[in-house]
Design an enzyme around this catalytic site. Structure first.
Site, PDB file in Angstrom:
ATOM      1  N   HIS A 201       0.955  -0.949   0.384  1.00 50.63           N
ATOM      2  CA  HIS A 201      -0.129   0.345  -0.145  1.00 50.63           C
ATOM      3  C   HIS A 201       0.846   1.464   0.203  1.00 50.63           C
ATOM      4  O   HIS A 201       1.636   1.254   0.414  1.00 50.63           O
ATOM      5  CB  HIS A 201      -1.320   0.038   1.292  1.00 50.63           C
ATOM      6  CG  HIS A 201      -1.778  -0.733   1.047  1.00 50.63           C
ATOM      7  ND1 HIS A 201      -3.356  -0.528   0.270  1.00 50.63           N
ATOM      8  CD2 HIS A 201      -1.830  -2.359   1.309  1.00 50.63           C
ATOM      9  CE1 HIS A 201      -3.483  -2.366   0.875  1.00 50.63           C
ATOM     10  NE2 HIS A 201      -3.041  -2.811   1.388  1.00 50.63           N
ATOM     11  N   GLU A 283       2.828   0.445   4.002  1.00 49.77           N
ATOM     12  CA  GLU A 283       2.706   1.739   3.755  1.00 49.77           C
ATOM     13  C   GLU A 283       3.498   2.147   3.346  1.00 49.77           C
ATOM     14  O   GLU A 283       4.633   2.250   4.267  1.00 49.77           O
ATOM     15  CB  GLU A 283       1.623   2.114   4.876  1.00 49.77           C
ATOM     16  CG  GLU A 283       0.236   1.935   5.289  1.00 49.77           C
ATOM     17  CD  GLU A 283      -0.744   2.222   4.403  1.00 49.77           C
ATOM     18  OE1 GLU A 283      -0.967   2.836   3.318  1.00 49.77           O
ATOM     19  OE2 GLU A 283      -2.048   1.552   4.656  1.00 49.77           O
TER      20      GLU A 283
END
Length: 319
Positions: A201, A283
């Site tokens: 992500h 992330e």
């Protein structure tokens, strides 16, 4: 080439009608073959990602600071989704230190999600609650979609792991119009009996926030979810990825979550709650921060990001 010399006739006689037809037929075949070659050469968009759709608004189910929520997967809705061919393992490219190991890579979101809001907005159970099937993800201020980023990094990561001999599956490879839902994404890893799963992500936090973080599963024992067996190995996987990511990319851990460790534990992500095998999310940076966005949109940096994640996975699997 030069048209001079004893074998060149500057005034050749014109070919017969039959000869002209044969010449034209041969020319058509040659041009058709050249056209196929050119199409194959330029068919990609330069970074291996599927064409991006509008990323839509970031997931409202954010991390502290606005991170998009996790994606994991679910069954098709009313036959609107094609079968996820990417969930079938490709044969490993070669034998290597990871021969016999299975790794599932989960590219977060899907570039087509914005065109399938009815499908992705339906809710699925995540053990301790319910969430939307999937979200559109976030994007940079210039419009580079998280879903395009995640697919590109995941493909690069797959290539690196296959070089080590691993069998690699992607939960989606730009081969379906939307999704998969978060529960299906988890199920793909479980059914593959994966030795490690990583969901890729990029964050959509406030513009002043920078850095990457790795999300680890917390202990969840509700509604069919039971993460007790994966909490420990998932932490080891996450720690190894975080360390290698710093070395490969030069990026610093998040300055807005994780207290500088680059590690965050969450119990509200279906992709982690429903997993039965070691799994983490990463992330890779904050798409809404200008400096991070400059990295995330760089193909060279995305290769480094894939190398960092790969290094962590290899370290974890080799012990």
């Amino acid at each position: 080439m030069s048209y001079e010399g004893p074998e060149f006739d500057p005034r050749p006689s014109p070919p017969s009608r039959r000869g002209r037809r044969a010449l034209i037929a041969a020319l058509v075949v040659a041009l058709a073959a050249a056209g196929v070659a050119v199409q194959r050469a330029v068919g990609g968009d330069g970074d291996g990602a599927a064409p991006a759709a509008s990323s839509g608004s970031p997931d409202a189910r954010a991390t502290p600071g606005g991170s998009p929520g996790a994606a994991s997967g679910s069954p098709s809705v009313s036959g609107t989704s094609s079968p996820p061919a990417s969930s079938t393992a490709r044969p490993p490219a070669k034998r290597g230190p990871l021969s016999g190991k299975v790794v599932v890579i989960d590219p977060g979101h899907n570039t087509g999600n914005a065109a399938h809001t009815a499908e992705i907005n339906r809710t699925v159970r995540i053990g301790n609650g319910a969430k939307e099937c999937d979200t559109t993800g976030t994007s940079t201020d210039a419009g580079y979609a998280e879903a395009k980023f995640t697919l590109d990094v995941s493909r690069r990561l797959r290539a690196l792991l296959e070089q080590q001999g691993a069998t690699v599956r992607l939960t989606q490879d730009g081969d379906r119009p939307w999704g998969p839902c978060i529960d299906e994404r988890a199920r793909i890893g479980n059914e593959a009996k994966a030795d490690a799963v990583v969901s890729v992500h990029a964050d959509g936090s406030a513009a002043g926030n920078r850095g990457f973080h790795v999300i680890l599963p917390g202990t969840v024992t509700q509604g069919g979810a039971d993460t007790r067996g994966i909490v420990g190995p998932s932490r080891e996987l996450g720690e190894r990825i975080a360390g290698n990511f710093v070395r490969a990319t030069g990026s610093a851990p998040s300055d807005y979550v994780g207290d500088g460790t680059g590690l965050v534990t969450r119990e509200d992500l279906g992709g982690l709650n429903l997993s039965k095998v070691p799994k983490v999310f990463i992330e890779c940076g904050n798409m809404r921060n200008g400096k991070d966005a400059a990295l995330l949109t760089s193909a060279a940096w995305r290769q480094k990001a894939a190398q960092g994640i790969s290094g962590g996975i290899v370290g974890f699997l080799r012990g």
